[in-house]
Design a protein around this motif. Structure first.
Motif, PDB file in Angstrom:
ATOM      1  N   GLU A 101      -4.807  28.127  42.185  1.00  0.00           N
ATOM      2  CA  GLU A 101      -4.769  26.730  41.757  1.00  0.00           C
ATOM      3  C   GLU A 101      -3.870  25.904  42.673  1.00  0.00           C
ATOM      4  O   GLU A 101      -4.198  24.776  43.031  1.00  0.00           O
ATOM      5  CB  GLU A 101      -4.286  26.677  40.300  1.00  0.00           C
ATOM      6  CG  GLU A 101      -4.604  25.382  39.596  1.00  0.00           C
ATOM      7  CD  GLU A 101      -3.535  24.319  39.816  1.00  0.00           C
ATOM      8  OE1 GLU A 101      -2.372  24.644  40.052  1.00  0.00           O
ATOM      9  OE2 GLU A 101      -3.903  23.144  39.766  1.00  0.00           O
ATOM     10  N   THR A 102      -2.746  26.457  43.070  1.00  0.00           N
ATOM     11  CA  THR A 102      -1.831  25.751  43.961  1.00  0.00           C
ATOM     12  C   THR A 102      -2.457  25.542  45.327  1.00  0.00           C
ATOM     13  O   THR A 102      -2.337  24.460  45.911  1.00  0.00           O
ATOM     14  CB  THR A 102      -0.505  26.525  44.101  1.00  0.00           C
ATOM     15  OG1 THR A 102       0.074  26.662  42.808  1.00  0.00           O
ATOM     16  CG2 THR A 102       0.457  25.818  45.022  1.00  0.00           C
ATOM     17  N   PHE A 103      -3.144  26.541  45.835  1.00  0.00           N
ATOM     18  CA  PHE A 103      -3.815  26.420  47.134  1.00  0.00           C
ATOM     19  C   PHE A 103      -4.878  25.326  47.073  1.00  0.00           C
ATOM     20  O   PHE A 103      -4.949  24.464  47.958  1.00  0.00           O
ATOM     21  CB  PHE A 103      -4.418  27.769  47.535  1.00  0.00           C
ATOM     22  CG  PHE A 103      -5.046  27.796  48.894  1.00  0.00           C
ATOM     23  CD1 PHE A 103      -4.411  27.254  49.993  1.00  0.00           C
ATOM     24  CD2 PHE A 103      -6.277  28.385  49.082  1.00  0.00           C
ATOM     25  CE1 PHE A 103      -4.983  27.295  51.247  1.00  0.00           C
ATOM     26  CE2 PHE A 103      -6.865  28.428  50.331  1.00  0.00           C
ATOM     27  CZ  PHE A 103      -6.219  27.877  51.417  1.00  0.00           C
ATOM     28  N   LEU A 104      -5.672  25.331  46.029  1.00  0.00           N
ATOM     29  CA  LEU A 104      -6.714  24.325  45.855  1.00  0.00           C
ATOM     30  C   LEU A 104      -6.106  22.928  45.735  1.00  0.00           C
ATOM     31  O   LEU A 104      -6.547  21.978  46.385  1.00  0.00           O
ATOM     32  CB  LEU A 104      -7.549  24.662  44.619  1.00  0.00           C
ATOM     33  CG  LEU A 104      -8.762  23.806  44.353  1.00  0.00           C
ATOM     34  CD1 LEU A 104      -9.757  23.925  45.496  1.00  0.00           C
ATOM     35  CD2 LEU A 104      -9.417  24.236  43.054  1.00  0.00           C
ATOM     36  N   ARG A 105      -5.074  22.793  44.905  1.00  0.00           N
ATOM     37  CA  ARG A 105      -4.409  21.499  44.717  1.00  0.00           C
ATOM     38  C   ARG A 105      -3.811  20.991  46.027  1.00  0.00           C
ATOM     39  O   ARG A 105      -3.879  19.797  46.338  1.00  0.00           O
ATOM     40  CB  ARG A 105      -3.328  21.638  43.641  1.00  0.00           C
ATOM     41  CG  ARG A 105      -2.645  20.329  43.292  1.00  0.00           C
ATOM     42  CD  ARG A 105      -1.618  20.480  42.178  1.00  0.00           C
ATOM     43  NE  ARG A 105      -0.551  21.374  42.548  1.00  0.00           N
ATOM     44  CZ  ARG A 105      -0.207  22.471  41.877  1.00  0.00           C
ATOM     45  NH1 ARG A 105      -0.846  22.799  40.789  1.00  0.00           N
ATOM     46  NH2 ARG A 105       0.784  23.238  42.286  1.00  0.00           N
ATOM     47  N   THR A 106      -3.253  21.890  46.824  1.00  0.00           N
ATOM     48  CA  THR A 106      -2.654  21.490  48.099  1.00  0.00           C
ATOM     49  C   THR A 106      -3.719  21.047  49.090  1.00  0.00           C
ATOM     50  O   THR A 106      -3.520  20.091  49.836  1.00  0.00           O
ATOM     51  CB  THR A 106      -1.805  22.638  48.673  1.00  0.00           C
ATOM     52  OG1 THR A 106      -0.883  23.073  47.670  1.00  0.00           O
ATOM     53  CG2 THR A 106      -1.025  22.197  49.891  1.00  0.00           C
ATOM     54  N   LEU A 107      -4.867  21.711  49.082  1.00  0.00           N
ATOM     55  CA  LEU A 107      -5.972  21.276  49.948  1.00  0.00           C
ATOM     56  C   LEU A 107      -6.452  19.878  49.556  1.00  0.00           C
ATOM     57  O   LEU A 107      -6.762  19.057  50.426  1.00  0.00           O
ATOM     58  CB  LEU A 107      -7.134  22.269  49.873  1.00  0.00           C
ATOM     59  CG  LEU A 107      -6.934  23.590  50.611  1.00  0.00           C
ATOM     60  CD1 LEU A 107      -8.030  24.576  50.231  1.00  0.00           C
ATOM     61  CD2 LEU A 107      -6.915  23.369  52.118  1.00  0.00           C
ATOM     62  N   VAL A 108      -6.500  19.604  48.273  1.00  0.00           N
ATOM     63  CA  VAL A 108      -6.912  18.271  47.805  1.00  0.00           C
ATOM     64  C   VAL A 108      -5.874  17.237  48.229  1.00  0.00           C
ATOM     65  O   VAL A 108      -6.224  16.166  48.737  1.00  0.00           O
ATOM     66  CB  VAL A 108      -7.126  18.270  46.275  1.00  0.00           C
ATOM     67  CG1 VAL A 108      -7.289  16.856  45.746  1.00  0.00           C
ATOM     68  CG2 VAL A 108      -8.331  19.119  45.898  1.00  0.00           C
ATOM     69  N   ARG A 109      -4.597  17.542  48.031  1.00  0.00           N
ATOM     70  CA  ARG A 109      -3.528  16.609  48.423  1.00  0.00           C
ATOM     71  C   ARG A 109      -3.525  16.347  49.921  1.00  0.00           C
ATOM     72  O   ARG A 109      -3.200  15.250  50.370  1.00  0.00           O
ATOM     73  CB  ARG A 109      -2.165  17.142  47.990  1.00  0.00           C
ATOM     74  CG  ARG A 109      -1.914  16.892  46.524  1.00  0.00           C
ATOM     75  CD  ARG A 109      -0.510  17.250  46.065  1.00  0.00           C
ATOM     76  NE  ARG A 109       0.528  17.001  47.019  1.00  0.00           N
ATOM     77  CZ  ARG A 109       1.544  17.825  47.256  1.00  0.00           C
ATOM     78  NH1 ARG A 109       1.641  18.962  46.599  1.00  0.00           N
ATOM     79  NH2 ARG A 109       2.467  17.513  48.129  1.00  0.00           N
ATOM     80  N   ALA A 110      -3.887  17.351  50.712  1.00  0.00           N
ATOM     81  CA  ALA A 110      -3.917  17.195  52.160  1.00  0.00           C
ATOM     82  C   ALA A 110      -5.118  16.371  52.615  1.00  0.00           C
ATOM     83  O   ALA A 110      -5.162  15.915  53.750  1.00  0.00           O
ATOM     84  CB  ALA A 110      -3.935  18.566  52.824  1.00  0.00           C
ATOM     85  N   GLY A 111      -6.103  16.213  51.734  1.00  0.00           N
ATOM     86  CA  GLY A 111      -7.301  15.462  52.101  1.00  0.00           C
ATOM     87  C   GLY A 111      -8.416  16.334  52.631  1.00  0.00           C
ATOM     88  O   GLY A 111      -9.442  15.831  53.087  1.00  0.00           O
ATOM     89  N   ALA A 112      -8.242  17.635  52.590  1.00  0.00           N
ATOM     90  CA  ALA A 112      -9.266  18.548  53.092  1.00  0.00           C
ATOM     91  C   ALA A 112     -10.406  18.720  52.097  1.00  0.00           C
ATOM     92  O   ALA A 112     -11.519  19.056  52.486  1.00  0.00           O
ATOM     93  CB  ALA A 112      -8.654  19.905  53.419  1.00  0.00           C
ATOM     94  N   LEU A 113     -10.136  18.515  50.834  1.00  0.00           N
ATOM     95  CA  LEU A 113     -11.159  18.592  49.784  1.00  0.00           C
ATOM     96  C   LEU A 113     -11.121  17.316  48.969  1.00  0.00           C
ATOM     97  O   LEU A 113     -10.040  16.752  48.765  1.00  0.00           O
ATOM     98  CB  LEU A 113     -10.895  19.785  48.848  1.00  0.00           C
ATOM     99  CG  LEU A 113     -11.163  21.171  49.384  1.00  0.00           C
ATOM    100  CD1 LEU A 113     -10.731  22.214  48.366  1.00  0.00           C
ATOM    101  CD2 LEU A 113     -12.630  21.357  49.717  1.00  0.00           C
ATOM    102  N   PRO A 114     -12.286  16.877  48.467  1.00  0.00           N
ATOM    103  CA  PRO A 114     -12.267  15.687  47.612  1.00  0.00           C
ATOM    104  C   PRO A 114     -11.632  16.016  46.269  1.00  0.00           C
ATOM    105  O   PRO A 114     -11.737  17.136  45.776  1.00  0.00           O
ATOM    106  CB  PRO A 114     -13.746  15.343  47.449  1.00  0.00           C
ATOM    107  CG  PRO A 114     -14.469  16.614  47.715  1.00  0.00           C
ATOM    108  CD  PRO A 114     -13.619  17.387  48.690  1.00  0.00           C
ATOM    109  N   ALA A 115     -10.992  15.026  45.685  1.00  0.00           N
ATOM    110  CA  ALA A 115     -10.379  15.215  44.366  1.00  0.00           C
ATOM    111  C   ALA A 115     -11.485  15.357  43.333  1.00  0.00           C
ATOM    112  O   ALA A 115     -12.473  14.630  43.359  1.00  0.00           O
ATOM    113  CB  ALA A 115      -9.488  14.033  44.030  1.00  0.00           C
ATOM    114  N   SER A 116     -11.332  16.297  42.441  1.00  0.00           N
ATOM    115  CA  SER A 116     -12.331  16.476  41.399  1.00  0.00           C
ATOM    116  C   SER A 116     -12.158  15.386  40.358  1.00  0.00           C
ATOM    117  O   SER A 116     -11.066  14.875  40.145  1.00  0.00           O
ATOM    118  CB  SER A 116     -12.191  17.855  40.757  1.00  0.00           C
ATOM    119  OG  SER A 116     -10.927  17.971  40.162  1.00  0.00           O
ATOM    120  N   ALA A 117     -13.262  15.057  39.715  1.00  0.00           N
ATOM    121  CA  ALA A 117     -13.212  14.023  38.687  1.00  0.00           C
ATOM    122  C   ALA A 117     -12.351  14.510  37.528  1.00  0.00           C
ATOM    123  O   ALA A 117     -12.418  15.662  37.136  1.00  0.00           O
ATOM    124  CB  ALA A 117     -14.614  13.706  38.198  1.00  0.00           C
ATOM    125  N   ALA A 118     -11.563  13.625  36.995  1.00  0.00           N
ATOM    126  CA  ALA A 118     -10.708  13.989  35.866  1.00  0.00           C
ATOM    127  C   ALA A 118     -11.578  14.221  34.635  1.00  0.00           C
ATOM    128  O   ALA A 118     -12.469  13.429  34.347  1.00  0.00           O
ATOM    129  CB  ALA A 118      -9.708  12.881  35.596  1.00  0.00           C
TER     130      ALA A 118
END
Length: 144
Positions: A101-118
């Motif tokens: 989860e931390t790896f995924l969240r960090t990729l999103v924060r870095a802009g490498a992955l789009p943020a998932s819809a809340a």
């Protein structure tokens, strides 16, 4: 899903690591630090898990295995470039789900992955609704 993780998908040499550390964007979390250097080649992963993180090789290998597996699953979605994950001491006490989860969240924060819809109960708005103001005259329905 392809479980293969070829050498072409890895950051391997010291020169590659040095280039990423010098030129990459860094995004940090208490569990890990992600260095991402956008490039032309398909996504490549490098891992740095030192003895300071966990003095036992079994623990260091568990952390690397979890990050490698998560990267393997996301590789097709990631933009081209080199990703180096530097584990921090807090990774030792994190369970596998927390590491993923931390790896995924960090990729999103870095802009490498789009943020998932809340998640929520309301559907997303696709177009703006017309505004109704009190000054707008109502249509005359009596002339019929």
């Amino acid at each position: 899903m392809n479980a293969h993780f070829p050498p072409s998908a890895r950051v391997r040499t010291g020169a590659e690591y040095a280039r990423v550390f010098e030129q990459a964007r860094r995004t940090s979390d208490p569990i890990l630090s992600l260095h991402w250097l956008a490039g032309e080649t398909p996504a490549k992963l490098g891992l740095a898990v030192s003895r300071k993180v966990d003095p036992n090789a079994v623990g260091r290998n568990r952390i690397k295995r979890v990050f490698r597996d998560q990267f393997r699953k996301l590789r097709a979605q990631l933009p081209a470039g080199e990703y180096v994950v530097v584990a921090r001491v807090a990774a030792r006490k994190a369970d596998n789900a927390q590491l993923r989860e931390t790896f995924l969240r960090t990729l999103v924060r870095a802009g490498a992955l789009p943020a998932s819809a809340a998640p929520g109960t309301m559907p997303p708005v696709t177009k703006p609704l017309p505004s109704l103001s009190r000054n707008t005259p109502k249509p005359d329905v009596s002339a019929g």
